[in-house]
Motif scaffolding. Structure first.
Motif, PDB file in Angstrom:
ATOM      1  N   LYS A 261      -6.781   2.871  -8.262  1.00 37.89           N
ATOM      2  CA  LYS A 261      -6.242   4.471  -8.419  1.00 37.89           C
ATOM      3  C   LYS A 261      -5.266   4.937  -7.282  1.00 37.89           C
ATOM      4  CE  LYS A 261      -7.807   9.043  -7.921  1.00 37.89           C
ATOM      5  NZ  LYS A 261      -8.757   9.872  -7.481  1.00 37.89           N
ATOM      6  N   MET A 262      -5.548   4.596  -6.012  1.00 35.05           N
ATOM      7  CA  MET A 262      -4.781   5.145  -5.012  1.00 35.05           C
ATOM      8  C   MET A 262      -4.008   3.795  -4.477  1.00 35.05           C
ATOM      9  SD  MET A 262      -7.717   6.920  -2.608  1.00 35.05           S
ATOM     10  CE  MET A 262      -8.728   8.194  -3.434  1.00 35.05           C
ATOM     11  N   GLY A 263      -3.786   2.654  -5.247  1.00 35.42           N
ATOM     12  CA  GLY A 263      -2.874   1.718  -4.795  1.00 35.42           C
ATOM     13  C   GLY A 263      -3.322   0.921  -3.342  1.00 35.42           C
ATOM     14  N   ILE A 264      -4.489   0.967  -3.279  1.00 34.01           N
ATOM     15  CA  ILE A 264      -5.027   0.131  -1.996  1.00 34.01           C
ATOM     16  C   ILE A 264      -5.311  -1.151  -2.077  1.00 34.01           C
ATOM     17  CG2 ILE A 264      -6.783   0.262  -0.272  1.00 34.01           C
ATOM     18  CD1 ILE A 264      -7.000   3.400  -0.859  1.00 34.01           C
ATOM     19  N   PRO A 265      -4.694  -1.935  -1.499  1.00 37.12           N
ATOM     20  CA  PRO A 265      -4.859  -3.383  -1.714  1.00 37.12           C
ATOM     21  C   PRO A 265      -6.190  -3.757  -1.221  1.00 37.12           C
ATOM     22  CG  PRO A 265      -3.575  -3.431   0.194  1.00 37.12           C
ATOM     23  CD  PRO A 265      -3.628  -2.012  -0.469  1.00 37.12           C
ATOM     24  N   ILE A 266      -6.583  -5.010  -1.792  1.00 35.71           N
ATOM     25  CA  ILE A 266      -7.974  -5.653  -1.152  1.00 35.71           C
ATOM     26  C   ILE A 266      -7.535  -6.722  -0.431  1.00 35.71           C
ATOM     27  CG2 ILE A 266     -10.034  -6.700  -1.820  1.00 35.71           C
ATOM     28  CD1 ILE A 266     -10.043  -5.150  -4.464  1.00 35.71           C
ATOM     29  N   THR A 267      -8.130  -6.737   0.615  1.00 40.52           N
ATOM     30  CA  THR A 267      -7.668  -7.608   1.916  1.00 40.52           C
ATOM     31  C   THR A 267      -8.770  -8.476   2.488  1.00 40.52           C
ATOM     32  OG1 THR A 267      -7.795  -6.241   3.604  1.00 40.52           O
ATOM     33  CG2 THR A 267      -5.734  -6.125   2.386  1.00 40.52           C
ATOM     34  N   GLU A 268      -8.440  -9.223   3.356  1.00 45.88           N
ATOM     35  CA  GLU A 268      -9.388 -10.191   3.796  1.00 45.88           C
ATOM     36  C   GLU A 268     -10.479  -9.458   4.336  1.00 45.88           C
ATOM     37  OE1 GLU A 268      -9.407 -12.997   7.473  1.00 45.88           O
ATOM     38  OE2 GLU A 268      -8.312 -13.978   6.036  1.00 45.88           O
TER      39      GLU A 268
END
Length: 581
Positions: free
Chosen positions: A72-79
């Protein structure tokens, strides 16, 4: 035999966990068991090699709700979101050390170990030796006579338990009317916005008897206590410990019309114990960090934390004023990360106002955290409410709520308590209702709507912050300013100014810098259509957001369209049009 312990530590912290200026009864404090041969340490790892997890399959370590919030917030999932390597954890455990928990955000483990075991851990090639952190002597265990087993209660529907519905009369708020009415809670409740669908994680000292008190039974009947965990001991039950968390929860969740209605009785809650009232060590910051990671994995929308730290039982752990800079303290860094993954943190400003120190404590210094100061029901500042550091680049506290003679639920009855511990959850509950009404907002927009709704938003200071927020004014800001604002020139840069269009009477312009600019120095200029420099500000070590408080003469800028120009070393110049009405 019971023993009294009143946490009253001088220096930077008058009541480090903001226990509302009252002495806490900790019946077992005198009996707490510590093994002098053991200590707590944080052991950081150098990498996440050999982890079976990957960012392409977040469902293995994040709940569907958490993934949805990120999307929804455009927050990527990262390492950073990946769990630590199980192989590394196993090798640490093979030294004989007991692994209390892992931290994916800091990539490491908290262990309890002997000196010899620590020496063996230091020999492991994947351990970052420079980052090892000593947290606490001894080992925290259950005191004698308190067999803490999770309470399993079989509840059936009961006609005596009311489902929260919009109040028809203000009298239904009971003694809690003043603290709710002052910030506009009834405005949202009477529109049917009572926090439904919002998940609030509460970090506190314990939630004594919450599962037995009728003010909270609607939460259990409707399965809205979605999780509990005690990070101090390491178990699920939180209902046998300190009562502070119960009073905090009541400011939001209590529902017994005519006696007390909290600010978000229809929200869902995760009750997490991170604070050990029997001592004060850095381990509690790591407990807070781990709880924040847990809240993230649950998909929490908000965190309410009526906790704060600066002075510890080990003086070597103490913070000094220069470290309250929004980026140094471990717990502050954890709060910043929580914001980066889409959780709005609401934290008590502290009860230092009448002490020699008088300033806020961590994590209230986080620029992404709403630090809530305290007033009385007439709107006057509470004598104990902590103030912001004048040297800070951000205004703290952010806003204020009722903290003097606040209505709370004690052990089955309504009573009064003092402390910013209670203004924080009352405001947090209002924010939950606002979020229910405007679910399309990002947490940055929600946070700044609350600030702009303050009755001192045109001239914020370090005592009241932006003042007393109000739900109706916040809704007007959202409708008029935030939802109408446009990022004209750089829609993908993250750089944004609002309100836009801007009303000169408001006196404050907010800035979202974007993640790429964190920590950099910037010069911001506002230039008229004929090229004249109208305003200039310099920012150093910028955080995710900032603000410009206009001086009296600057509020006379003529209506029109202006160019906002931001110059940053080794970065393209950013520009954005600003409309002033």
């Amino acid at each position: 035999m019971e023993s009294k312990r009143c946490k009253n530590k001088r220096g930077l912290s008058f009541l480090n966990i903001f226990l509302g200026l009252y002495c806490v009864l900790v019946a077992w404090a005198a009996h707490a068991q510590n093994n002098p041969n053991l200590s707590y340490y944080f052991i950081p790892f150098t990498d996440k090699k050999n982890t079976p997890y990957n960012v392409e399959h977040p469902e293995a370590f994040l709940s569907p709700r958490a993934i949805e919030r990120r999307q929804k917030m455009g927050i990527p999932i990262t390492e950073r979101d990946l769990p630590v390597s199980p192989d590394y954890v196993a090798q640490v455990a093979n030294t004989g050390a007991r692994v209390r928990y892992t931290s994916k955000w800091l990539n490491g483990v908290v262990v309890v170990c002997t000196d010899d075991q620590l020496t063996e851990i230091q020999k492991l090639t994947f351990v970052d030796l420079e980052g090892i952190d000593y947290l606490k002597p001894g080992e925290t265990v259950d005191p004698p006579g308190l067999a803490k087993t999770r309470k399993q209660k079989q509840r059936s529907a009961s006609a005596s338990v009311a489902t929260p519905t919009p109040p028809q009369h203000l009298a239904e708020y009971g003694q809690a009317l003043a603290q709710n009415q002052l910030i506009g809670v009834p405005y949202l409740h009477m529109q049917g916005k009572m926090g439904k669908g919002i998940l609030i994680a509460i970090f506190d000292t314990g939630f004594h008897n919450v599962d037995e008190i009728d003010f909270f039974q609607h939460l259990f009947e409707e399965n809205r206590i979605v999780a509990t965990y005690d990070f101090v001991i390491g178990e699920e039950s939180v209902y046998e410990d300190d009562s502070h968390g119960r009073m905090v929860l009541s400011c939001m969740a209590a529902y017994k019309p005519g006696e007390m209605i909290g600010s978000a009785p229809a929200a869902s809650y995760a009750l997490l114990r991170t604070e050990d009232v029997s001592s004060e060590y850095r381990i509690e910051e790591y407990n807070w960090l781990r709880a924040a990671e847990y809240a993230d994995s649950l998909g929490a929308d908000l965190i309410n934390s009526s906790l704060g730290y600066s002075v510890f039982d080990d003086p070597n752990m103490n913070y000094v004023a220069e470290q309250l800079n929004g980026k140094t303290a471990l717990i502050t860094r954890a709060a910043n990360i929580a914001a980066e993954v889409g959780i709005l943190v609401v934290n008590s400003a502290g009860n230092e106002g009448n002490s020699q120190w008088k300033y806020i404590t961590v994590p209230a210094d986080s620029p992404t955290t709403l630090a809530i100061g305290g007033i009385d029901a007439q709107g006057e500042i509470a004598f104990f409410s902590s103030i912001g550091l004048p040297s800070s680049q951000v205004v703290k506290p952010d806003v204020v709520g009722v903290a003097y003679r606040t209505t709370v639920v004690k052990n089955g009855f309504v009573g009064l308590a003092n402390g910013t511990s209670f203004s924080s959850p009352t405001v947090c509950g209002m924010i939950a209702c606002l979020y229910e009404a405007y679910p399309q907002l990002t947490i940055d927009q929600l946070r700044n709507a609350v600030r702009l709704s303050g009755d001192r938003s045109s001239s914020p200071d370090y005592t009241y912050g932006y003042g007393v927020p109000h739900a109706q004014r916040a809704a007007e800001v959202i409708e008029k300013d935030i939802l109408r604002s446009k990022n004209y020139d750089f829609p993908d840069s993250g750089f944004r100014i609002y309100p836009n269009p801007y009303d000169r009477r408001e006196g404050v312009i907010f800035i979202e810098w974007g993640k790429e600019l964190h920590g950099k120095n910037a010069q911001l200029q506002i230039i008229s259509s004929d090229g004249k420099l109208m305003l200039e500000r310099n920012f150093s070590q910028i955080a995710h957001f900032g603000s410009i408080t206009l001086k009296r003469e600057e509020r006379l800028l003529p209506a029109g369209t202006y160019l906002v120009k931001v110059s940053i070393a080794e970065h393209p110049v950013l520009t954005q049009r600003l409309v002033i009405e």
